[in-house]
Design a protein around this motif. Sequence first.
Motif, PDB file in Angstrom:
ATOM      1  N   HIS A 103     119.385 -47.039  77.153  1.00 41.86           N
ATOM      2  CA  HIS A 103     118.615 -46.134  76.302  1.00 41.86           C
ATOM      3  C   HIS A 103     118.819 -46.441  74.822  1.00 41.86           C
ATOM      4  CE1 HIS A 103     117.223 -43.829  79.666  1.00 41.86           C
ATOM      5  NE2 HIS A 103     118.440 -43.881  80.155  1.00 41.86           N
ATOM      6  N   GLY A 104     119.025 -47.714  74.518  1.00 38.77           N
ATOM      7  CA  GLY A 104     119.114 -48.152  73.130  1.00 38.77           C
ATOM      8  C   GLY A 104     120.311 -47.607  72.387  1.00 38.77           C
ATOM      9  N   GLY A 105     121.357 -47.265  73.107  1.00 37.34           N
ATOM     10  CA  GLY A 105     122.501 -46.636  72.463  1.00 37.34           C
ATOM     11  C   GLY A 105     123.798 -47.379  72.672  1.00 37.34           C
ATOM     12  N   ARG A 106     124.860 -46.668  72.369  1.00 34.51           N
ATOM     13  CA  ARG A 106     126.192 -47.251  72.479  1.00 34.51           C
ATOM     14  C   ARG A 106     127.211 -46.149  72.750  1.00 34.51           C
ATOM     15  NH1 ARG A 106     125.043 -46.573  67.195  1.00 34.51           N
ATOM     16  NH2 ARG A 106     126.646 -45.738  65.845  1.00 34.51           N
ATOM     17  N   VAL A 107     128.393 -46.556  73.157  1.00 35.05           N
ATOM     18  CA  VAL A 107     129.507 -45.652  73.399  1.00 35.05           C
ATOM     19  C   VAL A 107     130.675 -46.116  72.546  1.00 35.05           C
ATOM     20  CG1 VAL A 107     131.213 -44.899  75.115  1.00 35.05           C
ATOM     21  CG2 VAL A 107     128.814 -45.091  75.758  1.00 35.05           C
ATOM     22  N   SER A 108     131.387 -45.166  71.970  1.00 29.77           N
ATOM     23  CA  SER A 108     132.623 -45.497  71.260  1.00 29.77           C
ATOM     24  C   SER A 108     133.731 -44.594  71.791  1.00 29.77           C
ATOM     25  CB  SER A 108     132.465 -45.332  69.751  1.00 29.77           C
ATOM     26  OG  SER A 108     132.227 -43.977  69.430  1.00 29.77           O
ATOM     27  N   ILE A 109     134.944 -45.126  71.764  1.00 31.79           N
ATOM     28  CA  ILE A 109     136.113 -44.389  72.243  1.00 31.79           C
ATOM     29  C   ILE A 109     137.210 -44.551  71.198  1.00 31.79           C
ATOM     30  CG2 ILE A 109     137.831 -44.200  74.076  1.00 31.79           C
ATOM     31  CD1 ILE A 109     135.690 -45.476  75.944  1.00 31.79           C
ATOM     32  N   ASP A 110     137.720 -43.420  70.710  1.00 32.95           N
ATOM     33  CA  ASP A 110     138.712 -43.469  69.642  1.00 32.95           C
ATOM     34  C   ASP A 110     139.393 -42.109  69.522  1.00 32.95           C
ATOM     35  OD1 ASP A 110     140.213 -44.497  67.564  1.00 32.95           O
ATOM     36  OD2 ASP A 110     138.488 -45.096  66.362  1.00 32.95           O
ATOM     37  N   ARG A 111     140.265 -41.976  68.567  1.00 40.35           N
ATOM     38  CA  ARG A 111     140.849 -40.677  68.196  1.00 40.35           C
ATOM     39  C   ARG A 111     140.139 -40.200  66.939  1.00 40.35           C
ATOM     40  NH1 ARG A 111     144.271 -38.154  71.134  1.00 40.35           N
ATOM     41  NH2 ARG A 111     145.679 -39.339  72.402  1.00 40.35           N
ATOM     42  N   ASP A 112     139.991 -38.881  66.824  1.00 39.75           N
ATOM     43  CA  ASP A 112     139.395 -38.338  65.602  1.00 39.75           C
ATOM     44  C   ASP A 112     140.498 -37.974  64.617  1.00 39.75           C
ATOM     45  OD1 ASP A 112     140.414 -35.866  66.428  1.00 39.75           O
ATOM     46  OD2 ASP A 112     138.453 -34.983  66.830  1.00 39.75           O
ATOM     47  N   GLY A 113     140.116 -37.439  63.477  1.00 40.03           N
ATOM     48  CA  GLY A 113     141.060 -37.091  62.421  1.00 40.03           C
ATOM     49  C   GLY A 113     142.048 -36.006  62.812  1.00 40.03           C
ATOM     50  N   GLU A 114     141.738 -35.266  63.867  1.00 38.90           N
ATOM     51  CA  GLU A 114     142.638 -34.208  64.335  1.00 38.90           C
ATOM     52  C   GLU A 114     143.485 -34.656  65.519  1.00 38.90           C
ATOM     53  OE1 GLU A 114     140.436 -30.583  64.866  1.00 38.90           O
ATOM     54  OE2 GLU A 114     139.310 -30.933  63.036  1.00 38.90           O
ATOM     55  N   GLY A 115     143.412 -35.947  65.857  1.00 40.53           N
ATOM     56  CA  GLY A 115     144.230 -36.484  66.922  1.00 40.53           C
ATOM     57  C   GLY A 115     143.662 -36.364  68.324  1.00 40.53           C
ATOM     58  N   ARG A 116     142.432 -35.857  68.437  1.00 40.56           N
ATOM     59  CA  ARG A 116     141.816 -35.724  69.761  1.00 40.56           C
ATOM     60  C   ARG A 116     141.251 -37.066  70.218  1.00 40.56           C
ATOM     61  NH1 ARG A 116     138.916 -30.555  67.553  1.00 40.56           N
ATOM     62  NH2 ARG A 116     138.090 -32.244  66.323  1.00 40.56           N
ATOM     63  N   PHE A 117     141.331 -37.305  71.515  1.00 39.89           N
ATOM     64  CA  PHE A 117     140.732 -38.475  72.134  1.00 39.89           C
ATOM     65  C   PHE A 117     139.246 -38.193  72.280  1.00 39.89           C
ATOM     66  CE2 PHE A 117     139.557 -41.291  75.581  1.00 39.89           C
ATOM     67  CZ  PHE A 117     140.296 -42.431  75.327  1.00 39.89           C
ATOM     68  N   VAL A 118     138.407 -39.086  71.790  1.00 41.75           N
ATOM     69  CA  VAL A 118     136.966 -38.817  71.740  1.00 41.75           C
ATOM     70  C   VAL A 118     136.165 -39.947  72.373  1.00 41.75           C
ATOM     71  CG1 VAL A 118     134.985 -38.448  70.201  1.00 41.75           C
ATOM     72  CG2 VAL A 118     137.224 -37.495  69.610  1.00 41.75           C
ATOM     73  N   VAL A 119     135.258 -39.559  73.265  1.00 40.70           N
ATOM     74  CA  VAL A 119     134.214 -40.453  73.763  1.00 40.70           C
ATOM     75  C   VAL A 119     132.929 -39.977  73.111  1.00 40.70           C
ATOM     76  CG1 VAL A 119     132.885 -41.205  75.772  1.00 40.70           C
ATOM     77  CG2 VAL A 119     135.370 -40.873  75.966  1.00 40.70           C
ATOM     78  N   ALA A 120     132.264 -40.865  72.396  1.00 42.51           N
ATOM     79  CA  ALA A 120     131.004 -40.521  71.732  1.00 42.51           C
ATOM     80  C   ALA A 120     129.925 -41.496  72.196  1.00 42.51           C
ATOM     81  CB  ALA A 120     131.166 -40.586  70.214  1.00 42.51           C
ATOM     82  N   ALA A 121     128.718 -40.996  72.353  1.00 40.83           N
ATOM     83  CA  ALA A 121     127.606 -41.844  72.761  1.00 40.83           C
ATOM     84  C   ALA A 121     126.344 -41.399  72.058  1.00 40.83           C
ATOM     85  CB  ALA A 121     127.410 -41.774  74.265  1.00 40.83           C
ATOM     86  N   GLN A 122     125.468 -42.355  71.866  1.00 39.48           N
ATOM     87  CA  GLN A 122     124.126 -42.088  71.330  1.00 39.48           C
ATOM     88  C   GLN A 122     123.120 -42.704  72.279  1.00 39.48           C
ATOM     89  OE1 GLN A 122     123.337 -42.859  67.169  1.00 39.48           O
ATOM     90  NE2 GLN A 122     125.539 -42.909  66.762  1.00 39.48           N
ATOM     91  N   LEU A 123     122.076 -41.938  72.569  1.00 37.66           N
ATOM     92  CA  LEU A 123     120.973 -42.409  73.408  1.00 37.66           C
ATOM     93  C   LEU A 123     119.681 -42.124  72.643  1.00 37.66           C
ATOM     94  CD1 LEU A 123     122.150 -40.663  76.697  1.00 37.66           C
ATOM     95  CD2 LEU A 123     122.670 -42.980  75.981  1.00 37.66           C
ATOM     96  N   ALA A 124     118.665 -42.961  72.858  1.00 36.12           N
ATOM     97  CA  ALA A 124     117.400 -42.777  72.154  1.00 36.12           C
ATOM     98  C   ALA A 124     116.252 -43.020  73.115  1.00 36.12           C
ATOM     99  CB  ALA A 124     117.316 -43.738  70.971  1.00 36.12           C
ATOM    100  N   TRP A 125     115.075 -42.543  72.754  1.00 36.53           N
ATOM    101  CA  TRP A 125     113.888 -42.773  73.561  1.00 36.53           C
ATOM    102  C   TRP A 125     112.676 -42.821  72.655  1.00 36.53           C
ATOM    103  CZ3 TRP A 125     116.706 -38.346  73.335  1.00 36.53           C
ATOM    104  CH2 TRP A 125     116.068 -37.191  72.907  1.00 36.53           C
ATOM    105  N   GLU A 126     111.641 -43.454  73.167  1.00 40.04           N
ATOM    106  CA  GLU A 126     110.380 -43.565  72.438  1.00 40.04           C
ATOM    107  C   GLU A 126     109.519 -42.354  72.739  1.00 40.04           C
ATOM    108  OE1 GLU A 126     109.550 -45.991  70.257  1.00 40.04           O
ATOM    109  OE2 GLU A 126     111.611 -46.682  70.562  1.00 40.04           O
ATOM    110  N   PRO A 127     108.628 -42.003  71.807  1.00 40.40           N
ATOM    111  CA  PRO A 127     107.713 -40.886  72.096  1.00 40.40           C
ATOM    112  C   PRO A 127     106.765 -41.270  73.239  1.00 40.40           C
ATOM    113  CG  PRO A 127     107.065 -42.005  70.082  1.00 40.40           C
ATOM    114  CD  PRO A 127     108.356 -42.628  70.529  1.00 40.40           C
ATOM    115  N   PRO A 128     106.262 -40.271  73.972  1.00 40.18           N
ATOM    116  CA  PRO A 128     105.319 -40.597  75.046  1.00 40.18           C
ATOM    117  C   PRO A 128     104.044 -41.205  74.471  1.00 40.18           C
ATOM    118  CG  PRO A 128     105.656 -38.206  74.849  1.00 40.18           C
ATOM    119  CD  PRO A 128     106.542 -38.861  73.842  1.00 40.18           C
ATOM    120  N   PRO A 129     103.407 -42.095  75.238  1.00 40.41           N
ATOM    121  CA  PRO A 129     102.174 -42.756  74.746  1.00 40.41           C
ATOM    122  C   PRO A 129     101.023 -41.790  74.586  1.00 40.41           C
ATOM    123  CG  PRO A 129     102.705 -43.496  76.982  1.00 40.41           C
ATOM    124  CD  PRO A 129     103.775 -42.528  76.548  1.00 40.41           C
TER     125      PRO A 129
END
Length: 122
Positions: A96-122
């Motif tokens: 879906h044109g996206g990506r996943v990242s895995i890291d710690r945030d500034g507060e020390g939490r373990f974070v899985v983040a993802a972005q997904l995208a889609w095209e408008p309907p025709p």
Amino acid sequence: LQELARTFTDTGLHVEVQVSGNAGGVPASVEVAAYRIVQEALTNTMRHAGAGSAAVRIDIADRRLKLRVADDGDGDPTRLQPGRGILGMTERAAVHGGRVSIDRDGEGRFVVAAQLAWEPPP
């Protein structure tokens, strides 16, 4: 997602879910991919992080879905040995044109983040 959160809460991991934006325009394939990424992130939290709680945040805007799963466990992103779960999350996002990242945030939490995208309907 609320039912998924209840399932994990019933097994001992307190999960909060917050969704912002209009989910009505999200294609089913993106919804399924996001659900499975959240499910895998929470499963990894239960299995490996020793966490007591996790927060799931979904933001939907401009034909993009951003998700974030943060836990209070002691997982170390620098010691990850990507297995099938992480590979599956990455592949679902890429479809879906996206990506996943895995890291710690500034507060020390373990974070899985993802972005997904889609095209408008025709």
